[in-house]
Design an enzyme around this catalytic site. Structure first.
Site, short mmCIF file in Angstrom:
data_model
loop_
_atom_site.label_atom_id
_atom_site.label_comp_id
_atom_site.label_asym_id
_atom_site.label_seq_id
_atom_site.Cartn_x
_atom_site.Cartn_y
_atom_site.Cartn_z
N ASN A 95 0.65 -0.77 0.46
CA ASN A 95 0.21 -0.27 -0.40
C ASN A 95 1.33 1.67 0.15
O ASN A 95 1.81 1.72 0.69
CB ASN A 95 -0.90 -0.29 1.41
CG ASN A 95 -1.73 1.26 1.55
OD1 ASN A 95 -1.35 2.33 1.30
ND2 ASN A 95 -3.23 1.27 2.01
N HIS B 242 -5.53 3.78 -1.14
CA HIS B 242 -7.55 3.56 -0.67
C HIS B 242 -7.31 5.57 -0.75
O HIS B 242 -7.21 5.86 -0.41
CB HIS B 242 -6.99 3.23 0.57
CG HIS B 242 -8.04 3.14 1.50
ND1 HIS B 242 -8.45 2.53 1.93
CD2 HIS B 242 -9.30 4.23 0.88
CE1 HIS B 242 -10.13 2.51 2.94
NE2 HIS B 242 -9.78 3.95 2.43
N ARG C 81 -8.86 8.19 -0.50
CA ARG C 81 -10.12 8.92 0.08
C ARG C 81 -11.29 9.92 -0.87
O ARG C 81 -10.16 11.05 -1.49
CB ARG C 81 -9.92 9.36 1.76
CG ARG C 81 -9.71 8.11 2.21
CD ARG C 81 -9.43 8.11 3.67
NE ARG C 81 -9.60 6.91 4.54
CZ ARG C 81 -8.55 5.35 4.91
NH1 ARG C 81 -7.29 5.92 4.11
NH2 ARG C 81 -8.92 4.45 5.22
N HIS D 40 -3.97 11.61 0.56
CA HIS D 40 -2.12 10.81 0.18
C HIS D 40 -3.00 10.07 -0.85
O HIS D 40 -2.28 10.62 -2.16
CB HIS D 40 -2.49 9.57 1.17
CG HIS D 40 -3.64 9.07 1.78
ND1 HIS D 40 -4.46 8.29 1.18
CD2 HIS D 40 -3.88 8.81 3.42
CE1 HIS D 40 -4.98 8.35 1.91
NE2 HIS D 40 -5.16 8.46 2.94
N GLU E 164 -8.40 0.05 -3.02
CA GLU E 164 -9.61 -0.25 -1.70
C GLU E 164 -10.36 1.15 -1.80
O GLU E 164 -10.36 2.11 -2.24
CB GLU E 164 -8.79 -0.14 -0.43
CG GLU E 164 -7.92 -1.21 -0.23
CD GLU E 164 -7.15 -1.51 0.52
OE1 GLU E 164 -6.57 -2.19 1.23
OE2 GLU E 164 -6.97 -0.14 1.63
N THR F 192 -8.56 6.24 9.57
CA THR F 192 -8.46 5.19 8.94
C THR F 192 -9.14 4.29 9.28
O THR F 192 -10.30 3.73 9.95
CB THR F 192 -6.91 4.30 9.31
OG1 THR F 192 -6.30 3.39 8.67
CG2 THR F 192 -7.41 4.03 10.93
N HIS G 116 -4.01 -4.53 7.92
CA HIS G 116 -3.65 -2.99 8.58
C HIS G 116 -3.16 -3.81 9.92
O HIS G 116 -3.98 -4.91 10.74
CB HIS G 116 -5.67 -2.59 9.51
CG HIS G 116 -6.08 -1.82 10.05
ND1 HIS G 116 -6.38 -0.34 9.26
CD2 HIS G 116 -5.36 -1.37 10.83
CE1 HIS G 116 -6.17 0.48 9.75
NE2 HIS G 116 -6.08 0.03 11.33
N ASP G 117 -2.11 -2.79 10.13
CA ASP G 117 -0.86 -2.89 11.97
C ASP G 117 -0.41 -4.35 11.09
O ASP G 117 0.00 -4.66 11.58
CB ASP G 117 -1.55 -2.74 12.81
CG ASP G 117 -2.43 -1.45 13.15
OD1 ASP G 117 -1.35 -0.03 12.55
OD2 ASP G 117 -3.22 -1.18 13.72
N HIS H 295 1.36 1.25 6.19
CA HIS H 295 2.32 1.64 6.76
C HIS H 295 2.86 1.57 7.45
O HIS H 295 4.24 2.61 7.58
CB HIS H 295 0.66 1.95 7.99
CG HIS H 295 1.59 2.78 9.32
ND1 HIS H 295 1.92 4.33 8.96
CD2 HIS H 295 1.62 2.70 11.00
CE1 HIS H 295 1.33 5.18 10.04
NE2 HIS H 295 2.34 3.89 11.30
#
Length: 241
Positions: free
Chosen positions: A7, A43, A45, A50, A74, A104, A195-196, A218
Site C-alpha cells: 500500500n 486507498h 479517500r 494521500h 480500496e 483510517t 491493517h497493522d 503504514h
C-alpha cells in the site's frame, strides 16, 4: 505462499505534504514491483490526502509493464470512487465501510445492515471483470453472507490481531482469525488480510496457508526508515514465502 501487495498511501501523503511530485508514487510502485512484490494497493479517500484518483489511472498504466502483477484499489463505494474504479478497471477492488472523515479503516462491513446497498455495487464491479473484496471483521458467522452478496474474497481486518501479538491473549486471537479464514474458505471465498501487519507479526498469521494476500503500507513505510525500502520489501517476501 502469501502474496504481498504494498500500500503506497503513505508515499502519497509524503508527496502531497510539499505540493510537489516528490517522492514520485509511480516510481516507488515500479521499484516495489521490480523487487518482486505481487501488487500495489492504494486507498484514495475523498479528500485525496494521500493516494489520488489520478494515481489510480497512472498505476494502471504502469501495471501493464508487469505481467501478472495486480492493482488493488480500496475505498468506500461512493459515486466518485466507483466512477474512478470502473474507469481504471483494477484487478481487484476492496470495498471498505469508511466514513469520509475517518482517519483510517477501523471496522468491517455489517452485512446484515449493508447487504442491500452492496449487492448492486458488487454486481457492477464484477460486470467489468473486477475481483471484489469485502473488508470484514474476523467473524466466522459472517463469511457465508459475504459470499452470498457476491464477493469473491474477504479481507480480514487485522488490527485486533496486531494488538494481541506478544500478549497473553495472542493464541486465542490467532485462533479467532484462523477460524474466520477457514469459514471464508469453506464458503468458497479467498482470504486477504490487512491493517497493522508488520515484519514481526505477519508470518504467524499466514503460515498455515489460509491467507492468499496481505496488504501492508503504514508499517512497511515506517520500517523502511530504519532498514531501507528495498530491504524491507525483500524481508516481507522472505517471511511470506
Amino acid at each position: 505462499m502469501t502474496h504481498l501487495s504494498v500500500n503506497l498511501n503513505k508515499i502519497g501523503l509524503l508527496r502531497n505534504s510539499r505540493g510537489r511530485d516528490y517522492p514520485n508514487l509511480i516510481h516507488m510502485a515500479e521499484r516495489t514491483l521490480g523487487l518482486g512484490a505481487f501488487g500495489i494497493t492504494i486507498h484514495p479517500r475523498p479528500d485525496q490526502r494521500h493516494a489520488t484518483y489520478q494515481d489510480a489511472h497512472d498505476l494502471k498504466a504502469l501495471l501493464k509493464r508487469f505481467p501478472g502483477a495486480e492493482l488493488n484499489i480500496e475505498g468506500f463505494p461512493d459515486a466518485q470512487f466507483l466512477e474512478v474504479v470502473l474507469e481504471v478497471e483494477p484487478d481487484q477492488c476492496t470495498l471498505v465501510p469508511d466514513d469520509p472523515n475517518q482517519l483510517t479503516s477501523d471496522h468491517g462491513w455489517n452485512l446484515a445492515r449493508d447487504q442491500d446497498a452492496l449487492r448492486p455495487v458488487i454486481a457492477q464491479l464484477k460486470a467489468k471483470g473486477i475481483r471484489v473484496v469485502l473488508f470484514m471483521d474476523p467473524d466466522a458467522d459472517s463469511m457465508a453472507m459475504a459470499k452470498e452478496v457476491g464477493a469473491d474474497r474477504v479481507e480480514l481486518y487485522t488490527e485486533g490481531y496486531a494488538n494481541a501479538f506478544g500478549q497473553e491473549n495472542f493464541n486465542d486471537t490467532l485462533r479467532q482469525y484462523q477460524h474466520a479464514a477457514q469459514a471464508a474458505l469453506d464458503a468458497g471465498l479467498t482470504v486477504n488480510a490487512g491493517h497493522d501487519l508488520d515484519l514481526n507479526n505477519v508470518q504467524a498469521l499466514c503460515e498455515q496457508g489460509r491467507i492468499a494476500e496481505v496488504s501492508i503500507g503504514h508499517a512497511l513505510t515506517t520500517e523502511a526508515l530504519d532498514m531501507g525500502w528495498d530491504n524491507v520489501v525483500k524481508a516481507y517476501l522472505e517471511r511470506l514465502n
